[in-house]
Scaffold this active site. Structure first.
Site, PDB file in Angstrom:
ATOM      1  N   HIS A   9      35.512  45.313  22.047  1.00 48.71           N
ATOM      2  CA  HIS A   9      35.800  45.865  23.368  1.00 48.71           C
ATOM      3  C   HIS A   9      36.114  47.346  23.226  1.00 48.71           C
ATOM      4  CE1 HIS A   9      36.915  41.691  25.154  1.00 48.71           C
ATOM      5  NE2 HIS A   9      35.630  41.931  25.171  1.00 48.71           N
ATOM      6  N   ASP A  71      27.242  39.281  25.752  1.00 50.06           N
ATOM      7  CA  ASP A  71      28.050  38.166  25.239  1.00 50.06           C
ATOM      8  C   ASP A  71      27.269  36.857  25.374  1.00 50.06           C
ATOM      9  OD1 ASP A  71      30.163  39.887  24.679  1.00 50.06           O
ATOM     10  OD2 ASP A  71      31.190  39.459  26.556  1.00 50.06           O
ATOM     11  N   HIS A  98      34.463  41.008  32.491  1.00 45.72           N
ATOM     12  CA  HIS A  98      33.660  39.844  32.118  1.00 45.72           C
ATOM     13  C   HIS A  98      34.492  38.859  31.278  1.00 45.72           C
ATOM     14  CE1 HIS A  98      33.482  42.544  28.738  1.00 45.72           C
ATOM     15  NE2 HIS A  98      32.837  41.672  28.002  1.00 45.72           N
ATOM     16  N   ASP A 101      32.984  35.582  30.368  1.00 45.69           N
ATOM     17  CA  ASP A 101      31.989  35.634  29.294  1.00 45.69           C
ATOM     18  C   ASP A 101      32.672  35.693  27.930  1.00 45.69           C
ATOM     19  OD1 ASP A 101      29.985  35.716  31.233  1.00 45.69           O
ATOM     20  OD2 ASP A 101      29.966  37.904  31.273  1.00 45.69           O
TER      21      ASP A 101
END
Length: 159
Positions: A9, A71, A98, A101
């Protein structure tokens, strides 16, 4: 040769890139699969670190960005048995657009028993394990009973 997924991330990309730069010699003999921007950053970090006589075994596979389906692409590769190891530095302090996900990807790595690191310490353990350099196929639970279960409607009619 193993296929290694590298995902981070935004707030963890710096950590992953530092880890890649430090451990690039453990990574370059393998196929690397990355999501979005992470793939570009990993490629740049490895290219900066390579010595004259070193090279990547294969070009880095770059999937879409996580929020744009990366993902899910990675999850599909896992379900097909294409990923041997995952390094997924996710940000536990920041909500992601998300999140569903992310949760699905974490569920899939557990479901398919893929060795996975969510922090640098565990990533270090994984790449220094004797199993990292040997052939290793994790046991996959047999889900045939689940797949063949009988489904019924509320009125007890079978589908």
């Amino acid at each position: 040769m193993k296929t290694i997924a590298l995902v981070a991330h935004d707030n963890r990309k710096k950590d992953l890139i530092e880890w890649v730069e430090y451990n690039y010699t453990h990574l370059i003999p393998h196929k690397l699969v990355c999501t979005g921007t992470t793939g570009r950053l990993v490629e740049e970090a490895i290219n900066r670190s390579l010595k004259e006589d070193e090279s990547l075994a294969q070009p880095i596979v770059k999937l879409k960005s996580g929020p744009l389906g990366g993902d899910q692409q990675l999850g599909a590769l896992i379900t097909e048995g294409e990923i041997d190891l995952a390094i997924f530095l996710w940000d536990p302090m920041e909500p992601q657009p998300h999140d569903v996900d992310v949760k699905a990807l974490l569920r899939i790595v557990v479901l398919y028993n893929v060795p996975t690191a969510c922090n640098r310490a565990t990533a270090d353990y994984l790449i220094t394990s004797k199993l990292y350099t040997n052939d290793y196929k994790p046991e996959i639970k047999d889900y045939s009973e689940y797949m063949n279960r009988s489904l019924t409607r509320k009125s007890d009619e079978r589908f």
